[in-house]
Write a protein that holds these residues in place. Sequence first.
Motif, PDB file in Angstrom:
ATOM      1  N   GLY A  98       0.812  -1.208   0.000  1.00  0.00           N
ATOM      2  CA  GLY A  98       0.000   0.000   0.000  1.00  0.00           C
ATOM      3  C   GLY A  98       0.843   1.253   0.000  1.00  0.00           C
ATOM      4  O   GLY A  98       2.008   1.251   0.390  1.00  0.00           O
ATOM      5  N   ASN A  99       0.235   2.349  -0.461  1.00  0.00           N
ATOM      6  CA  ASN A  99       0.950   3.616  -0.526  1.00  0.00           C
ATOM      7  C   ASN A  99       0.042   4.746  -0.047  1.00  0.00           C
ATOM      8  O   ASN A  99      -1.071   4.510   0.443  1.00  0.00           O
ATOM      9  CB  ASN A  99       1.461   3.874  -1.951  1.00  0.00           C
ATOM     10  N   THR A 104      -5.403   3.752   4.527  1.00  0.00           N
ATOM     11  CA  THR A 104      -5.964   4.597   5.578  1.00  0.00           C
ATOM     12  C   THR A 104      -5.063   4.495   6.804  1.00  0.00           C
ATOM     13  O   THR A 104      -4.356   3.494   6.980  1.00  0.00           O
ATOM     14  CB  THR A 104      -7.379   4.142   5.964  1.00  0.00           C
ATOM     15  N   PRO A 105      -5.076   5.504   7.671  1.00  0.00           N
ATOM     16  CA  PRO A 105      -4.290   5.416   8.908  1.00  0.00           C
ATOM     17  C   PRO A 105      -4.664   4.184   9.739  1.00  0.00           C
ATOM     18  O   PRO A 105      -3.805   3.564  10.365  1.00  0.00           O
ATOM     19  CB  PRO A 105      -4.636   6.712   9.645  1.00  0.00           C
ATOM     20  N   GLU A 106      -5.947   3.825   9.712  1.00  0.00           N
ATOM     21  CA  GLU A 106      -6.402   2.683  10.504  1.00  0.00           C
ATOM     22  C   GLU A 106      -5.779   1.371  10.016  1.00  0.00           C
ATOM     23  O   GLU A 106      -5.486   0.476  10.827  1.00  0.00           O
ATOM     24  CB  GLU A 106      -7.929   2.594  10.454  1.00  0.00           C
ATOM     25  N   GLU A 110      -3.566  -1.080  12.268  1.00  0.00           N
ATOM     26  CA  GLU A 110      -3.914  -2.502  12.387  1.00  0.00           C
ATOM     27  C   GLU A 110      -2.675  -3.372  12.176  1.00  0.00           C
ATOM     28  O   GLU A 110      -2.422  -4.332  12.919  1.00  0.00           O
ATOM     29  CB  GLU A 110      -4.995  -2.864  11.367  1.00  0.00           C
ATOM     30  N   HIS A 111      -1.894  -3.028  11.159  1.00  0.00           N
ATOM     31  CA  HIS A 111      -0.664  -3.766  10.885  1.00  0.00           C
ATOM     32  C   HIS A 111       0.339  -3.585  12.026  1.00  0.00           C
ATOM     33  O   HIS A 111       1.022  -4.537  12.424  1.00  0.00           O
ATOM     34  CB  HIS A 111      -0.063  -3.286   9.560  1.00  0.00           C
ATOM     35  N   ALA A 112       0.419  -2.373  12.565  1.00  0.00           N
ATOM     36  CA  ALA A 112       1.328  -2.101  13.680  1.00  0.00           C
ATOM     37  C   ALA A 112       0.950  -2.914  14.912  1.00  0.00           C
ATOM     38  O   ALA A 112       1.821  -3.387  15.656  1.00  0.00           O
ATOM     39  CB  ALA A 112       1.327  -0.610  14.014  1.00  0.00           C
ATOM     40  N   ILE A 154       4.073   0.953   2.406  1.00  0.00           N
ATOM     41  CA  ILE A 154       4.281   1.805   3.579  1.00  0.00           C
ATOM     42  C   ILE A 154       4.095   1.070   4.903  1.00  0.00           C
ATOM     43  O   ILE A 154       4.922   1.219   5.811  1.00  0.00           O
ATOM     44  CB  ILE A 154       3.377   3.053   3.501  1.00  0.00           C
ATOM     45  N   PRO A 155       3.046   0.249   5.092  1.00  0.00           N
ATOM     46  CA  PRO A 155       2.915  -0.422   6.394  1.00  0.00           C
ATOM     47  C   PRO A 155       4.123  -1.276   6.737  1.00  0.00           C
ATOM     48  O   PRO A 155       4.621  -1.235   7.869  1.00  0.00           O
ATOM     49  CB  PRO A 155       1.651  -1.274   6.220  1.00  0.00           C
ATOM     50  N   SER A 156       4.603  -2.056   5.776  1.00  0.00           N
ATOM     51  CA  SER A 156       5.769  -2.902   6.037  1.00  0.00           C
ATOM     52  C   SER A 156       7.008  -2.060   6.317  1.00  0.00           C
ATOM     53  O   SER A 156       7.783  -2.355   7.228  1.00  0.00           O
ATOM     54  CB  SER A 156       6.029  -3.835   4.857  1.00  0.00           C
TER      55      SER A 156
END
Length: 283
Positions: A98-99, A104-106, A110-112, A154-156
């Motif tokens: 995702g980028n 979404t911030p959520e 969630e991933h964090a 981005i999340p990773s």
Amino acid sequence: MHIDLSGKRVIVTGASRGIGLAIARAFAAEGARVAICARSAEAIQASGAELAHQAQAVIARAVDVTDSAGVKAFVEEVAASWGGVDVLINNAGQGRGGNLDTLTPEQILEHANILQMGHFRFVQAVVPHMRRQRWGRIVEINALAGAIPTPDGIPSVINRAACLALSKSLGMSLARDNILVNSLNMGWIDTGQWERHFREVGPGVTREEFDRMVLKVVPLGRFGKPEDVAGMALFLASEYASFISAASIDIAGGLQGQIAYYPTLKREFTEMARERFAGATAE
């Protein structure tokens, strides 16, 4: 070099398949007592049954790493059954793409919660047991994207970077208790997710063509295997690694800054595949 881990009390998270299961198998083969967990009760019980043929003892439980009480209960069960915990292999958590335009911030949070906080929960649960015996080894299974950011996923990127920072911080703060913490940063390890990446490209290319594209950025020219990770995990859990803490070790076949080019390479390859498929179907 003979690594003797017989009788060691080892927890491996995310151990129903892939890297986690390969590491659990390696510790079992060395005669350790191995406690494994994952979300799926059916899958983790199957893995536990397999490990029982070699490990000195096995505990296999379904655990949700976002559940602090569940994580603590699992660790307490292991410590009560075996008199303590010697090694934690913090493996649970997958990558997420995702980028800026798609997330979404959520979704990042969630991933964090799974990755950063999941790892933190297990460390917080095992450290009191390790402190009492003044001996412990914690190995964080991380990703190269945490050390070398890429322009996508981005999340990773940000959550793996946080896990790497946590590993280094703990590797300094816990060393006085003889608890050594190190990070292993994965490159392209083939645990089945590359089949998913191949399907995302869509029709028009073969798996062989896809693999050639992926491996252009890997100097060693091949995917890593889960077993390539297991050997380093065994080493870091042994007395041979008794002066190593807060280290960041890449298991990536020489892959470094090339990882930043991969999203562009994949995008161009996907566009080429779609154009080829559209041309073939139009004929």
